[in-house]
Design an enzyme around this catalytic site. Structure first.
Site, PDB file in Angstrom:
ATOM      1  N   ILE A  12       0.604  -1.365  -0.143  1.00 50.38           N
ATOM      2  CA  ILE A  12      -0.199   0.103  -0.105  1.00 50.38           C
ATOM      3  C   ILE A  12       0.821   1.151   0.072  1.00 50.38           C
ATOM      4  CG2 ILE A  12      -1.865   1.134   1.249  1.00 50.38           C
ATOM      5  CD1 ILE A  12      -2.563  -1.504   2.561  1.00 50.38           C
ATOM      6  N   SER A 124      -6.978  -0.965  10.660  1.00 53.44           N
ATOM      7  CA  SER A 124      -7.594  -2.172   9.881  1.00 53.44           C
ATOM      8  C   SER A 124      -9.124  -2.423  10.085  1.00 53.44           C
ATOM      9  CB  SER A 124      -6.586  -3.285   9.833  1.00 53.44           C
ATOM     10  OG  SER A 124      -7.489  -4.522   9.519  1.00 53.44           O
ATOM     11  N   TYR A 148      -2.133  -9.585  15.780  1.00 55.09           N
ATOM     12  CA  TYR A 148      -2.191  -8.435  14.641  1.00 55.09           C
ATOM     13  C   TYR A 148      -3.350  -7.590  15.019  1.00 55.09           C
ATOM     14  CZ  TYR A 148      -3.259  -6.052  10.345  1.00 55.09           C
ATOM     15  OH  TYR A 148      -3.200  -5.058   9.246  1.00 55.09           O
ATOM     16  N   LYS A 152      -3.336  -3.229  16.273  1.00 53.82           N
ATOM     17  CA  LYS A 152      -3.889  -2.040  15.525  1.00 53.82           C
ATOM     18  C   LYS A 152      -4.847  -1.386  16.585  1.00 53.82           C
ATOM     19  CE  LYS A 152      -2.194  -2.517  11.506  1.00 53.82           C
ATOM     20  NZ  LYS A 152      -1.009  -1.585  11.148  1.00 53.82           N
ATOM     21  N   TYR A 176      -8.528   0.041   6.671  1.00 51.51           N
ATOM     22  CA  TYR A 176      -8.874  -0.611   5.304  1.00 51.51           C
ATOM     23  C   TYR A 176      -9.766  -1.629   5.599  1.00 51.51           C
ATOM     24  CZ  TYR A 176      -3.978   1.633   5.352  1.00 51.51           C
ATOM     25  OH  TYR A 176      -3.035   2.435   5.398  1.00 51.51           O
ATOM     26  N   ASN A 198      -4.236 -14.513   1.632  1.00 52.38           N
ATOM     27  CA  ASN A 198      -5.254 -13.573   1.254  1.00 52.38           C
ATOM     28  C   ASN A 198      -5.861 -13.938   0.039  1.00 52.38           C
ATOM     29  OD1 ASN A 198      -3.674 -11.199   2.812  1.00 52.38           O
ATOM     30  ND2 ASN A 198      -5.742 -11.766   3.500  1.00 52.38           N
ATOM     31  N   PRO A 292     -10.589 -21.385  10.317  1.00 55.17           N
ATOM     32  CA  PRO A 292     -11.095 -20.962  11.780  1.00 55.17           C
ATOM     33  C   PRO A 292     -10.663 -19.384  11.779  1.00 55.17           C
ATOM     34  CG  PRO A 292      -9.277 -22.924  11.735  1.00 55.17           C
ATOM     35  CD  PRO A 292      -9.606 -22.374  10.215  1.00 55.17           C
TER      36      PRO A 292
HETATM   37  P1  NAD Z   1       3.479  -4.748   3.372  1.00 57.39           P
HETATM   38  O1  NAD Z   1       4.080  -5.759   4.483  1.00 57.39           O
HETATM   39  O2  NAD Z   1       3.459  -4.501   2.184  1.00 57.39           O
HETATM   40  O3  NAD Z   1       4.121  -3.261   4.124  1.00 57.39           O
HETATM   41  C1  NAD Z   1       4.608  -2.895   5.355  1.00 57.39           C
HETATM   42  C2  NAD Z   1       6.224  -2.225   5.145  1.00 57.39           C
HETATM   43  O4  NAD Z   1       6.497  -2.119   6.604  1.00 57.39           O
HETATM   44  C3  NAD Z   1       7.065  -3.637   4.546  1.00 57.39           C
HETATM   45  O5  NAD Z   1       7.647  -2.935   3.494  1.00 57.39           O
HETATM   46  C4  NAD Z   1       7.896  -3.853   5.712  1.00 57.39           C
HETATM   47  O6  NAD Z   1       9.036  -4.246   5.232  1.00 57.39           O
HETATM   48  C5  NAD Z   1       7.996  -2.597   6.620  1.00 57.39           C
HETATM   49  N1  NAD Z   1       8.055  -2.687   7.927  1.00 57.39           N
HETATM   50  C6  NAD Z   1       7.627  -3.590   8.869  1.00 57.39           C
HETATM   51  N2  NAD Z   1       8.141  -3.314  10.146  1.00 57.39           N
HETATM   52  C7  NAD Z   1       9.207  -2.370   9.890  1.00 57.39           C
HETATM   53  C8  NAD Z   1      10.077  -1.684  11.045  1.00 57.39           C
HETATM   54  N3  NAD Z   1       9.828  -2.136  12.269  1.00 57.39           N
HETATM   55  N4  NAD Z   1      10.636  -0.667  10.553  1.00 57.39           N
HETATM   56  C9  NAD Z   1      10.586  -0.429   9.198  1.00 57.39           C
HETATM   57  N5  NAD Z   1       9.931  -0.939   8.431  1.00 57.39           N
HETATM   58  C10 NAD Z   1       9.083  -1.830   8.772  1.00 57.39           C
HETATM   59  O7  NAD Z   1       2.046  -4.451   3.859  1.00 57.39           O
HETATM   60  P2  NAD Z   1       0.807  -3.563   3.214  1.00 57.39           P
HETATM   61  O8  NAD Z   1      -0.259  -4.465   2.792  1.00 57.39           O
HETATM   62  O9  NAD Z   1       1.479  -2.493   2.557  1.00 57.39           O
HETATM   63  O10 NAD Z   1       0.319  -2.687   4.567  1.00 57.39           O
HETATM   64  C11 NAD Z   1       0.618  -1.547   5.022  1.00 57.39           C
HETATM   65  C12 NAD Z   1      -0.006  -1.316   6.526  1.00 57.39           C
HETATM   66  O11 NAD Z   1      -1.536  -1.487   6.195  1.00 57.39           O
HETATM   67  C13 NAD Z   1       0.350  -2.531   7.254  1.00 57.39           C
HETATM   68  O12 NAD Z   1       0.609  -1.697   8.695  1.00 57.39           O
HETATM   69  C14 NAD Z   1      -0.797  -3.235   7.868  1.00 57.39           C
HETATM   70  O13 NAD Z   1      -0.906  -3.741   8.639  1.00 57.39           O
HETATM   71  C15 NAD Z   1      -1.809  -2.400   7.057  1.00 57.39           C
HETATM   72  N6  NAD Z   1      -3.156  -2.948   6.635  1.00 57.39           N
HETATM   73  C16 NAD Z   1      -2.873  -3.883   5.353  1.00 57.39           C
HETATM   74  C17 NAD Z   1      -3.811  -4.673   4.744  1.00 57.39           C
HETATM   75  C18 NAD Z   1      -3.768  -5.491   3.815  1.00 57.39           C
HETATM   76  O14 NAD Z   1      -4.442  -6.039   3.358  1.00 57.39           O
HETATM   77  N7  NAD Z   1      -2.705  -5.284   3.094  1.00 57.39           N
HETATM   78  C19 NAD Z   1      -5.422  -4.328   5.614  1.00 57.39           C
HETATM   79  C20 NAD Z   1      -5.432  -3.679   6.586  1.00 57.39           C
HETATM   80  C21 NAD Z   1      -4.419  -2.938   7.307  1.00 57.39           C
HETATM   81  C1  UD1 Z   2      -7.852 -11.335   6.301  1.00 61.77           C
HETATM   82  C2  UD1 Z   2      -7.326 -10.987   7.702  1.00 61.77           C
HETATM   83  C3  UD1 Z   2      -7.591  -9.610   8.171  1.00 61.77           C
HETATM   84  C4  UD1 Z   2      -7.215  -8.692   7.391  1.00 61.77           C
HETATM   85  C5  UD1 Z   2      -7.440  -8.955   6.051  1.00 61.77           C
HETATM   86  C6  UD1 Z   2      -7.127  -8.071   4.988  1.00 61.77           C
HETATM   87  C7  UD1 Z   2      -7.486 -13.368   8.577  1.00 61.77           C
HETATM   88  C8  UD1 Z   2      -8.308 -14.229   9.635  1.00 61.77           C
HETATM   89  N1  UD1 Z   2      -8.044 -12.129   8.628  1.00 61.77           N
HETATM   90  O1  UD1 Z   2      -9.439 -11.241   6.429  1.00 61.77           O
HETATM   91  O2  UD1 Z   2      -7.181  -9.611   9.635  1.00 61.77           O
HETATM   92  O3  UD1 Z   2      -7.547  -7.269   7.761  1.00 61.77           O
HETATM   93  O4  UD1 Z   2      -7.190  -9.911   5.516  1.00 61.77           O
HETATM   94  O5  UD1 Z   2      -5.650  -8.094   4.761  1.00 61.77           O
HETATM   95  O6  UD1 Z   2      -6.369 -13.659   7.969  1.00 61.77           O
HETATM   96  N2  UD1 Z   2     -10.646 -17.242   1.253  1.00 61.77           N
HETATM   97  C9  UD1 Z   2     -10.422 -18.372   0.593  1.00 61.77           C
HETATM   98  N3  UD1 Z   2      -9.381 -19.104  -0.044  1.00 61.77           N
HETATM   99  C10 UD1 Z   2      -8.161 -18.654   0.448  1.00 61.77           C
HETATM  100  C11 UD1 Z   2      -8.216 -17.249   1.244  1.00 61.77           C
HETATM  101  C12 UD1 Z   2      -9.324 -16.481   1.220  1.00 61.77           C
HETATM  102  O7  UD1 Z   2     -11.778 -19.019   0.338  1.00 61.77           O
HETATM  103  O8  UD1 Z   2      -7.222 -19.205   0.063  1.00 61.77           O
HETATM  104  C13 UD1 Z   2     -11.517 -16.601   1.592  1.00 61.77           C
HETATM  105  C14 UD1 Z   2     -11.775 -16.167   3.178  1.00 61.77           C
HETATM  106  O9  UD1 Z   2     -12.562 -17.439   3.645  1.00 61.77           O
HETATM  107  C15 UD1 Z   2     -12.513 -15.024   3.200  1.00 61.77           C
HETATM  108  C16 UD1 Z   2     -12.265 -14.196   2.068  1.00 61.77           C
HETATM  109  O10 UD1 Z   2     -11.797 -15.280   0.701  1.00 61.77           O
HETATM  110  O11 UD1 Z   2     -14.152 -15.097   2.983  1.00 61.77           O
HETATM  111  C17 UD1 Z   2     -11.283 -13.155   1.879  1.00 61.77           C
HETATM  112  O12 UD1 Z   2     -10.275 -13.707   2.640  1.00 61.77           O
HETATM  113  P1  UD1 Z   2      -8.907 -12.930   2.924  1.00 61.77           P
HETATM  114  O13 UD1 Z   2      -8.305 -12.350   1.688  1.00 61.77           O
HETATM  115  O14 UD1 Z   2      -7.968 -13.737   3.622  1.00 61.77           O
HETATM  116  O15 UD1 Z   2      -9.342 -11.401   3.711  1.00 61.77           O
HETATM  117  P2  UD1 Z   2     -10.115 -11.449   5.169  1.00 61.77           P
HETATM  118  O16 UD1 Z   2     -10.689 -12.808   5.531  1.00 61.77           O
HETATM  119  O17 UD1 Z   2     -11.134 -10.586   5.059  1.00 61.77           O
END
Ligand code: NAD
Ligand code: UD1
Length: 345
Positions: A12, A124, A148, A152, A176, A198, A292
């Site tokens: 992101i 998140s 995790y 947050k 998000y 995911n 789970p």
């Molecule tokens: P990402 O892992 O691609 O990016 C996170 C970055 O932080 C990485 O580049 C990693 O190297 C860096 N990092 C981690 N710990 C660090 C530290 N101690 N010092 C310096 N750098 C560090 O993840 P993303 O998907 O881009 O997510 C960004 C943020 O958004 C995260 O905080 C994540 O928890 C949050 N978030 C992500 C999602 C998602 O689905 N991707 C959903 C909700 C919230």
């Molecule tokens: C996961 C995280 C959540 C995080 C979010 C976005 C868990 C328990 N939760 O949630 O904390 O904020 O990602 O990063 O991991 N699915 C399948 N097969 C797969 C993968 C997923 O059927 O191989 C289904 C899941 O059951 C769900 C949907 O796809 O219904 C989305 O799954 P996923 O992308 O993992 O996101 P979240 O479950 O929303």
């Protein structure tokens, strides 16, 4: 205006760097590259035609972070850096609490020292835990169900306390929903380290032939087709949400949480079929037991972000899947050993 971006090399973060540079901000990225590659930042430079400083720094190293603030006159921070894998956080909770919470504490301490009190934080939707109803609004009760998510939730509380102690702090807590998709150029996208957990990155890896089939976790939820429903949001819409939140924290004081989602839910089967249509590839799948800890249905009420930030997600699921596919097909090994396939439009 100079903006520090922690975790800017990640999924992101890199997309947000593009939007900030295109909007004319000067950026400085810090990232320890634990879950990312510096190549993502080279691609950001290619896409935008703009250069910026990158420091490979761990947020836990306070002295190094201090130097970045000392050498640059930073106006605000967007804080992405953190560990994000739910399953891993259950096995390694101390690492997650230390990295995410202590990392944020160090960052805030240094920000305080240099009088930088404007922050946009990556929270998140996971902080809502198991919601009683949908759509989910910001005033719903919080109850993260894993380490995790609890990092947050705790960081949100810490940032609220900071503002209580000093009203000059201005913080946007961005919750998000499910970010997917990639930049239109196909040059930056999500590059999971191992087999992804995911849904979308997993589907994309099946489509490109790296994994044989998708396991669909349950088809007995009370949803349209029995499979889990989520609010998928295009990562570029999400990145633009950060720009809007930044404008807000630069102009106002206080702490506010905002849902960044589309307000629409799609099932796993709908996502598979959309991906098949846009990629022209078959996605073999098998229905297995529920995962789970999963919830059946989760989507946002995004009205507050519309009213207070002037932000709305505009990209639909077809575009999300198309852009994910372009990135995956162009970069089957992520940022490593990239081979560009020109036949993917
Ligand atoms: P990402 O892992 O691609 O990016 C996170 C970055 O932080 C990485 O580049 C990693 O190297 C860096 N990092 C981690 N710990 C660090 C530290 N101690 N010092 C310096 N750098 C560090 O993840 P993303 O998907 O881009 O997510 C960004 C943020 O958004 C995260 O905080 C994540 O928890 C949050 N978030 C992500 C999602 C998602 O689905 N991707 C959903 C909700 C919230
Ligand atoms: C996961 C995280 C959540 C995080 C979010 C976005 C868990 C328990 N939760 O949630 O904390 O904020 O990602 O990063 O991991 N699915 C399948 N097969 C797969 C993968 C997923 O059927 O191989 C289904 C899941 O059951 C769900 C949907 O796809 O219904 C989305 O799954 P996923 O992308 O993992 O996101 P979240 O479950 O929303």
């Amino acid at each position: 205006m100079k903006i520090l971006i922690t975790g800017g090399a990640g999924y992101i973060g890199s997309h947000t760097c593009v939007e900030l540079l295109n909007a004319g901000y000067e950026i400085i990225v810090v990232d320890n590259l634990l879950n990312s590659k510096a190549e993502s930042l080279n691609r950001v430079r290619q896409i935008t035609g703009k250069d910026f400083k990158f420091h490979q720094i761990d947020l836990l190293e306070r002295a190094a972070l201090d130097t970045v603030f000392f050498e640059n006159s930073i106006d605000a921070v967007i804080h992405f850096a953190g560990l994000k894998a739910v399953g891993e956080s259950v096995s390694l909770p101390l690492w997650y609490y230390h990295n995410n919470i202590t990392g944020t504490l160090r960052l805030c301490e240094v920000m305080k020292k240099y009088g930088v009190k404007k922050l946009v934080f990556s929270s998140s939707a996971t902080v809502y835990g198991v919601p009683n109803t949908v759509p989910i609004s910001e005033d719903f009760s919080l109850g993260a169900t894993n380490p995790y998510g609890r990092t947050k939730q705790m960081i949100e509380e810490i940032l609220r306390d900071l503002n209580v102690s000093d009203h000059e702090w201005s913080v946007a807590l961005l919750r998000y929903f499910n970010p997917i998709g990639a930049h239109k150029s196909g040059q930056i996208g999500e590059d999971p380290n191992n087999i992804p957990s995911n849904l979308l990155p997993y589907i994309a890896q099946v489509a490109v032939g790296k994994v044989n089939e998708l396991k669909v976790f349950g088809n007995d939820y009370p949803t349209k087709d029995g499979t889990g429903v989520r609010d998928y949001i295009h990562v570029v819409d999400l990145a633009i949400g950060h720009l809007k939140a930044l404008e807000k924290v630069l102009g106002f004081k206080g702490v506010d949480a905002y849902n960044l989602g589309t307000g629409k839910g799609y099932s796993v089967l709908e996502m598979i079929h959309t991906f098949e249509t846009v990629s022209g590839r078959k996605i073999p799948y098998q229905i297995v037991e529920r995962r789970p800890g999963d919830i059946g249905i989760c989507f946002a009420n995004p009205l507050k972000a519309k009213q207070e930030l002037g932000w709305v997600a505009i990209r639909g699921v077809e575009e999300m899947c198309k852009d994910s596919w372009r990135w995956q097909a162009n970069n089957p090994n992520g940022y490593e050993n990239t081979k560009i396939f020109t036949n993917v439009k």
